[in-house]
Design a protein around this motif. Structure first.
Motif, PDB file in Angstrom:
ATOM      1  N   LYS A   1     -58.095 -70.313 -42.764  1.00  0.00           N
ATOM      2  CA  LYS A   1     -56.879 -70.922 -42.217  1.00  0.00           C
ATOM      3  C   LYS A   1     -55.749 -70.884 -43.231  1.00  0.00           C
ATOM      4  CE  LYS A   1     -55.238 -75.086 -39.882  1.00  0.00           C
ATOM      5  NZ  LYS A   1     -55.584 -76.455 -39.442  1.00  0.00           N
ATOM      6  N   ARG A   2     -56.111 -71.156 -44.495  1.00  0.00           N
ATOM      7  CA  ARG A   2     -55.104 -71.117 -45.561  1.00  0.00           C
ATOM      8  C   ARG A   2     -54.551 -69.707 -45.746  1.00  0.00           C
ATOM      9  NH1 ARG A   2     -51.120 -73.531 -48.300  1.00  0.00           N
ATOM     10  NH2 ARG A   2     -51.004 -72.859 -50.475  1.00  0.00           N
ATOM     11  N   GLN A   3     -55.425 -68.724 -45.766  1.00  0.00           N
ATOM     12  CA  GLN A   3     -54.990 -67.336 -45.919  1.00  0.00           C
ATOM     13  C   GLN A   3     -54.119 -66.895 -44.726  1.00  0.00           C
ATOM     14  OE1 GLN A   3     -55.346 -65.365 -48.523  1.00  0.00           O
ATOM     15  NE2 GLN A   3     -56.433 -66.940 -49.684  1.00  0.00           N
ATOM     16  N   ASP A   4     -54.512 -67.389 -43.552  1.00  0.00           N
ATOM     17  CA  ASP A   4     -53.742 -67.037 -42.365  1.00  0.00           C
ATOM     18  C   ASP A   4     -52.338 -67.640 -42.412  1.00  0.00           C
ATOM     19  OD1 ASP A   4     -53.726 -65.929 -39.539  1.00  0.00           O
ATOM     20  OD2 ASP A   4     -53.199 -68.025 -39.196  1.00  0.00           O
ATOM     21  N   GLU A   5     -52.212 -68.884 -42.896  1.00  0.00           N
ATOM     22  CA  GLU A   5     -50.904 -69.522 -42.963  1.00  0.00           C
ATOM     23  C   GLU A   5     -50.012 -68.874 -44.001  1.00  0.00           C
ATOM     24  OE1 GLU A   5     -51.639 -73.596 -43.704  1.00  0.00           O
ATOM     25  OE2 GLU A   5     -52.209 -74.076 -41.632  1.00  0.00           O
ATOM     26  N   LYS A   6     -50.607 -68.355 -45.088  1.00  0.00           N
ATOM     27  CA  LYS A   6     -49.808 -67.749 -46.149  1.00  0.00           C
ATOM     28  C   LYS A   6     -49.050 -66.527 -45.648  1.00  0.00           C
ATOM     29  CE  LYS A   6     -51.516 -67.232 -50.253  1.00  0.00           C
ATOM     30  NZ  LYS A   6     -52.449 -66.879 -51.335  1.00  0.00           N
ATOM     31  N   ARG A   7     -49.655 -65.778 -44.782  1.00  0.00           N
ATOM     32  CA  ARG A   7     -49.018 -64.543 -44.312  1.00  0.00           C
ATOM     33  C   ARG A   7     -48.582 -64.629 -42.843  1.00  0.00           C
ATOM     34  NH1 ARG A   7     -53.130 -63.361 -47.690  1.00  0.00           N
ATOM     35  NH2 ARG A   7     -52.668 -61.961 -49.446  1.00  0.00           N
ATOM     36  N   LYS A   8     -48.531 -65.854 -42.342  1.00  0.00           N
ATOM     37  CA  LYS A   8     -48.208 -66.019 -40.937  1.00  0.00           C
ATOM     38  C   LYS A   8     -46.765 -65.617 -40.642  1.00  0.00           C
ATOM     39  CE  LYS A   8     -48.164 -69.461 -37.232  1.00  0.00           C
ATOM     40  NZ  LYS A   8     -48.409 -70.861 -36.884  1.00  0.00           N
ATOM     41  N   ASP A   9     -45.811 -66.096 -41.471  1.00  0.00           N
ATOM     42  CA  ASP A   9     -44.397 -65.775 -41.230  1.00  0.00           C
ATOM     43  C   ASP A   9     -44.148 -64.277 -41.322  1.00  0.00           C
ATOM     44  OD1 ASP A   9     -43.971 -68.439 -40.964  1.00  0.00           O
ATOM     45  OD2 ASP A   9     -43.291 -68.753 -43.026  1.00  0.00           O
ATOM     46  N   ARG A  10     -44.759 -63.652 -42.356  1.00  0.00           N
ATOM     47  CA  ARG A  10     -44.553 -62.208 -42.522  1.00  0.00           C
ATOM     48  C   ARG A  10     -45.172 -61.438 -41.357  1.00  0.00           C
ATOM     49  NH1 ARG A  10     -47.443 -57.999 -44.839  1.00  0.00           N
ATOM     50  NH2 ARG A  10     -46.158 -56.321 -45.726  1.00  0.00           N
ATOM     51  N   ARG A  11     -46.350 -61.883 -40.926  1.00  0.00           N
ATOM     52  CA  ARG A  11     -47.012 -61.192 -39.826  1.00  0.00           C
ATOM     53  C   ARG A  11     -46.213 -61.337 -38.532  1.00  0.00           C
ATOM     54  NH1 ARG A  11     -51.333 -63.456 -40.518  1.00  0.00           N
ATOM     55  NH2 ARG A  11     -51.222 -65.079 -38.945  1.00  0.00           N
ATOM     56  N   GLU A  12     -45.710 -62.549 -38.300  1.00  0.00           N
ATOM     57  CA  GLU A  12     -44.926 -62.751 -37.081  1.00  0.00           C
ATOM     58  C   GLU A  12     -43.621 -61.952 -37.121  1.00  0.00           C
ATOM     59  OE1 GLU A  12     -44.358 -66.892 -36.723  1.00  0.00           O
ATOM     60  OE2 GLU A  12     -46.382 -67.311 -35.993  1.00  0.00           O
ATOM     61  N   ARG A  13     -43.004 -61.894 -38.317  1.00  0.00           N
ATOM     62  CA  ARG A  13     -41.776 -61.129 -38.428  1.00  0.00           C
ATOM     63  C   ARG A  13     -42.014 -59.641 -38.173  1.00  0.00           C
ATOM     64  NH1 ARG A  13     -41.017 -61.604 -43.355  1.00  0.00           N
ATOM     65  NH2 ARG A  13     -41.157 -59.443 -44.060  1.00  0.00           N
ATOM     66  N   LEU A  14     -43.127 -59.117 -38.768  1.00  0.00           N
ATOM     67  CA  LEU A  14     -43.439 -57.705 -38.561  1.00  0.00           C
ATOM     68  C   LEU A  14     -43.739 -57.415 -37.094  1.00  0.00           C
ATOM     69  CD1 LEU A  14     -45.680 -56.974 -41.689  1.00  0.00           C
ATOM     70  CD2 LEU A  14     -43.324 -56.232 -41.301  1.00  0.00           C
ATOM     71  N   PHE A  15     -44.475 -58.354 -36.474  1.00  0.00           N
ATOM     72  CA  PHE A  15     -44.789 -58.157 -35.058  1.00  0.00           C
ATOM     73  C   PHE A  15     -43.519 -58.160 -34.206  1.00  0.00           C
ATOM     74  CE2 PHE A  15     -45.698 -60.031 -30.892  1.00  0.00           C
ATOM     75  CZ  PHE A  15     -46.567 -59.072 -30.383  1.00  0.00           C
ATOM     76  N   LYS A  16     -42.608 -59.071 -34.544  1.00  0.00           N
ATOM     77  CA  LYS A  16     -41.358 -59.139 -33.793  1.00  0.00           C
ATOM     78  C   LYS A  16     -40.551 -57.865 -33.970  1.00  0.00           C
ATOM     79  CE  LYS A  16     -37.348 -62.111 -33.103  1.00  0.00           C
ATOM     80  NZ  LYS A  16     -36.657 -63.336 -33.578  1.00  0.00           N
ATOM     81  N   GLU A  17     -40.508 -57.353 -35.219  1.00  0.00           N
ATOM     82  CA  GLU A  17     -39.779 -56.112 -35.460  1.00  0.00           C
ATOM     83  C   GLU A  17     -40.406 -54.945 -34.715  1.00  0.00           C
ATOM     84  OE1 GLU A  17     -39.750 -55.613 -39.635  1.00  0.00           O
ATOM     85  OE2 GLU A  17     -38.279 -57.209 -40.028  1.00  0.00           O
ATOM     86  N   GLU A  18     -41.746 -54.908 -34.666  1.00  0.00           N
ATOM     87  CA  GLU A  18     -42.409 -53.817 -33.941  1.00  0.00           C
ATOM     88  C   GLU A  18     -42.105 -53.880 -32.447  1.00  0.00           C
ATOM     89  OE1 GLU A  18     -46.508 -54.043 -34.859  1.00  0.00           O
ATOM     90  OE2 GLU A  18     -46.306 -53.372 -36.931  1.00  0.00           O
TER      91      GLU A  18
END
Length: 920
Positions: free
Chosen positions: A109-126
């Motif tokens: 959960k901690r690892q997921d939260e660390k990269r959550k914003d970046r992952r969501e941003r990349l997904f949105k850009e895609e």
């Protein structure tokens, strides 16, 4: 055990579906989509058409799916490990295992939260990139759909019908299949086509068709059948246009057909609105806004008959609603509206709006009057009806009706005042007295009474009426609003009721004003009245202020300038006589009085005023110099010399010595002028103009070495005098000593940093010496030191090559938007580009911004001389004479020249316009 597990709540129940989840995907389903999403046109990567059946599955895949289905039952479900079970189901699940799982879960959960914003941003850009590369067809055609609002009805009807994109087999899968006809039908048809020969009763033979022994033929049914057959053929032909199969319109035009041409909105919104309004009507049929809204909705979409039907039904359901009846009258034709309004008036006889609507629907004046009179019988206390009815009458009938109106509407000020205007003087006084008795709290009645007395010559009564009005209103507990009374005074002034306006000012100007702020407040009030062209109000305010503070010098000056700009000579001189009597030490008032007499041609009177001014201010420099100017302008040079000699003894100043020397110079007494200058420098060595005059006198006598020494001494004594440094540098330039002039200007800049005039002369020195690179360098340094200097920006515009001047002018306007030198440079730039109208507008803007700049007037006049009419030239000349400019580089070259000391402003303008160069 299985039954107990099945009763427990599933862990995934109530949770959101995972990202990209498609129901039934694991069992071979591929999801679904509608044609409204993609239309009939498909791209290579889109979902395949549902009409084509999927390929048959292999036997092994079917068996595997059955095994998977068997595993996904409730009996195989474990709450901890799910359907698959545990790999280590034989081992017990202890507390250590639970803690380890919790730790791993926390880490995940901690690892997921660390990269959550970046992952969501990349997904949105895609997603955005995918939508840009492969937009929906609906989005591709959105701009075309918006443009359909501009398509006319004829253009819409001329669009050809498009056929089905499918091939023949897909459109009619049973086209190749034949259904056999029963034998009974074939036998019946054969019998109907046989011919029979019979013996006629007359003795002949006749041949008839067996099938024609039927009753009379129904021609109507035959026509209907023919139309049906024709419609079928046309439908088949519509599949092909010009022999080519085209795209089915149901796909591309699905959304377009749902648009209403008259409305421009989505038909689904209209349907929803209809349903909502229908629900409101059925829930509360006696609610008038529901019926009105429903009718207007149908009107908007172009269904006028439906709107009329709805509103008529509304009048049945809400017969006591005024708005419903008015809406019905608006929607229906005029002939029918009259009847509708008649029914409405029967239902609501006290509705003012309905009676006014009924009168509006009548076309003849007599009918309108009849409607209003009948309305007043039902509603005699309606001011609105009385006013509308009186407007239709002539003056005599209007007076009679107003007499009746004020009896019915005793609280209407408008009706009382209207009646007073139509009555004679005596009757008007009686009317206004009755109005005051009925409405003791309104100020307009008192003001009307004051106007009445003023119009009939009873000026003494005006002040008494306004005074009694203030006291009466205060007795009736009416708040005396100062701003409202001032507004009334301005209206009286504009209507020509001067005495009434002055009486109001005298009685209310002191209200709500503290003693400390009186002068400031009254000055603001006077300026406000002046801006609104209420000059009598402003004059009354100044008079009241001066009566309260007769020794206030600033108020006398403000009043004097007001009379100078907006009064006449008599009123100005009368005011100035009072002013100098109360403020004898104010030199400006004495000078204004003397100048007014002088301009009127009364030289002796001007001398008398100055003599009185000498008595009140014996050592005043301004009065001495004014007397000298008066005598010199009237060619009394001996008297001027005597006055200057006395001034040098009794009131010696550097300026007095300079004026004395200038008078001698003007009279060609150069040596005497130089003597006076030297005498003045003995006592006033720091007066820069004496040093400037000394150097110029030596230059006139061609004594350049003495002039150089004078300037050198002058800049040592007055190092901050910029004109003195410039004269010194110009002397060296005229002598051909450019290097020395450059050195002088550099020394001047070091002594006077951040001075744009010195930078300007240095730049011009290099530019005139063909040192353009050095000039650009100096300009750059000057801009760093003086970034807001208008004269530098104006010079920089014409220092640039022609293609770059426009860009430079834009930068100059951004940095120095309100600088007159920049505006003049832009005007000259438009002139050089032959943009005549723009140049004229900018020249006009320049002289309005600063009318004291003589160069602007000179360029403006020369421009009109070349491109304007004689009327425009005279207009510029007249405005320049009124402005009396005194500054400007080219202007002062003419005005300061000793040979032109007698020239008037118009003559200086002509000479200056002749020497200036046309911008190129």
């Amino acid at each position: 055990m299985a039954s107990s597990l099945s009763k427990k709540k599933k862990a995934f129940m109530g949770m959101p579906a995972p990202l990209g989840y498609v129901p039934g995907l694991g069992r071979g389903a591929t999801g679904f989509t509608t044609r409204s999403d993609i239309g009939p046109a498909r791209e290579s990567g889109d979902i395949p058409d549902e009409r084509h059946a999927p390929p048959p599955k292999k036997k092994e895949e079917t068996e595997q799916e059955q095994e998977d289905d068997d595993d996904l039952n409730d009996a195989n479900y474990d709450e901890e490990f799910g359907y698959g079970g545990s790999l280590f189901k034989n081992d017990p699940y202890e507390k250590d295992d639970e803690e380890a799982d919790a730790i791993y879960e926390a880490i995940d959960k901690r690892q997921d939260e660390k990269r959550k914003d970046r992952r969501e941003r990349l997904f949105k850009e895609e997603v955005e990139k995918y939508r840009q590369e492969r937009p929906k067809i609906q989005q591709q055609f959105s701009d075309l759909k918006r443009k359909l609002t501009d398509v006319s009805y004829d253009e819409w009807m001329s669009i050809p019908e498009v056929g089905d994109a499918r091939n023949k087999k897909q459109r009619n899968p049973r086209a190749d299949k034949l259904t056999p006809i029963p034998d009974s039908i074939l036998a019946k048809t054969a019998l109907s086509n046989q011919e029979t020969t019979v013996l006629d009763s007359v003795g002949g033979l006749s041949s008839t068709m067996a099938g024609m022994a039927t009753p009379d033929i129904d021609m109507k049914k035959i026509g209907q059948a023919r139309n049906t057959l024709m419609d079928m053929k046309l439908t088949q032909v519509s599949d092909s246009v010009s022999g080519q199969t085209v795209v089915d319109p149901k796909g591309y035009l699905t959304d377009l057909q749902s648009m209403l041409p008259n409305y421009g909105g989505d038909i689904n919104d209209i349907k929803k609105a209809r349903l909502l309004l229908k629900s409101v009507r059925e829930t509360n049929p006696n609610h008038p806004p529901a019926w009105i809204a429903s009718a207007r909705l149908e009107e908007v979409v172009g269904k006028m008959q439906a709107a009329r039907n709805l509103i008529m039904k509304g009048t049945e359901q809400c017969p006591k609603s005024e708005d419903v009846w008015l809406e019905a009258a608006r929607l229906l034709p005029v002939d029918i509206s009259r009847g509708i309004v008649a029914q409405a008036v029967k239902q609501l006889p006290n509705s003012v709006k309905l009676w006014i609507k009924a009168a509006d629907l009548e076309s003849e004046l007599k009918a309108k009057k009849k409607v209003f009179r009948k309305a007043l019988e039902n509603i005699p206390n309606s001011v609105k009806l009385w006013k509308a009815a009186i407007e239709l009458e002539d003056e005599e009938d209007a007076r009679i009706m107003l007499s009746r109106a004020v009896e019915c509407c005793t609280q209407s000020v408008e009706l009382w005042l209207a009646l007073a205007r139509l009555e004679t003087y005596e009757n008007a006084r009686k009317v206004l007295n009755k109005a005051r008795e009925n409405i003791p709290t309104d100020r307009q009645i008192w003001i009307m009474a004051a106007k009445l007395e003023e119009a009939n010559g009873n000026l003494n009564m005006v002040d008494k009426i306004i005074d009694r009005a203030i006291k009466s209103l205060e007795a009736n507990r009416v708040d005396i609003n100062r701003d409202q009374w001032l507004t009334d005074a301005i209206e009286c002034d504009k209507n020509g009721n001067v005495k009434t306006c002055q009486a109001i000012i005298r009685n209310v100007i002191g209200l709500e004003v503290d003693a400390e702020d009186e002068m400031e407040t009254w000055t603001e009030d006077a300026e406000n009245c002046t801006q609104q062209n209420a000059f009598e109000c402003a004059r009354a305010i100044y008079a009241h202020a001066l009566s309260v503070r007769p020794s206030h010098t600033d108020m006398w000056l403000a009043a004097a300038f007001f009379e100078k700009n907006h009064g006449n000579r008599e009123s100005l001189e009368t005011l100035l006589q009072k002013a100098v009597a109360h403020c004898p030490k104010c030199e400006v008032l004495w000078l204004m009085a003397a100048k007014s007499r002088w301009l009127a041609g009364d030289v002796q009177g001007a001398r008398g005023i100055l003599a009185q001014a000498f008595g009140a201010n014996p050592n005043s420099e301004e009065i001495w110099l004014a007397a000298v100017k008066l005598e010199s302008e009237n060619k009394e040079y001996d008297r001027a010399r005597k006055l200057l000699a006395k001034a040098c003894q009794s009131a010696p100043t550097g300026r007095v010595f300079m004026k004395s020397a200038k008078l001698e110079w003007q009279l060609n007494e150069v040596n005497k002028a130089l003597e006076i200058v030297n005498k003045g420098l003995e006592g006033f060595a720091n007066y820069e103009k004496l040093w400037m005059m000394k150097g110029q006198l030596y230059e006139v006598q061609l004594m350049f070495d003495q002039a150089r020494e004078a300037y050198q001494e002058g800049v040592r004594k007055c190092s901050n005098s910029i004109p003195l440094w410039v004269l010194y540098a110009n002397l060296e330039i005229r002598q051909g000593q450019v290097i020395r002039a450059r050195s002088i200007l550099e020394k001047a800049r070091s002594r006077n940093p951040q001075n744009p005039e010195l930078w300007l002369h240095s730049i011009r020195l290099e530019a005139n010496s063909d040192n353009k690179p050095i000039a650009f360098n100096l300009m750059a340094r000057a801009m760093q030191e003086c970034p807001k200097s208008g004269i530098l920006w104006a010079e920089a515009i014409f220092l640039e090559p022609k293609p770059q001047r426009k860009t430079k002018s834009i930068d100059a306007l951004k940095e120095c938007e309100g600088d007159v030198n920049v505006l003049l440079a832009v005007s000259k730039l438009f002139w050089s580009e032959r943009k005549i109208q723009k140049a004229r507008e900018w020249f006009n803007r320049t002289v309005k911004l600063n009318s004291d700049l003589g160069d602007a007037w000179a360029y403006y006049y020369k421009f009109e001389k070349m491109h304007g009419t004689e009327e425009q030239q005279n207009d510029v000349k007249q405005k320049c004479a009124q402005a009396e400019p005194r500054h400007g580089e080219e202007w002062t070259k003419i005005s300061k020249d000793i040979q032109n000391w007698k020239l008037k402003t118009e003559e200086i303008l002509l000479k200056c316009a002749n020497i200036i160069q046309i911008p190129i």
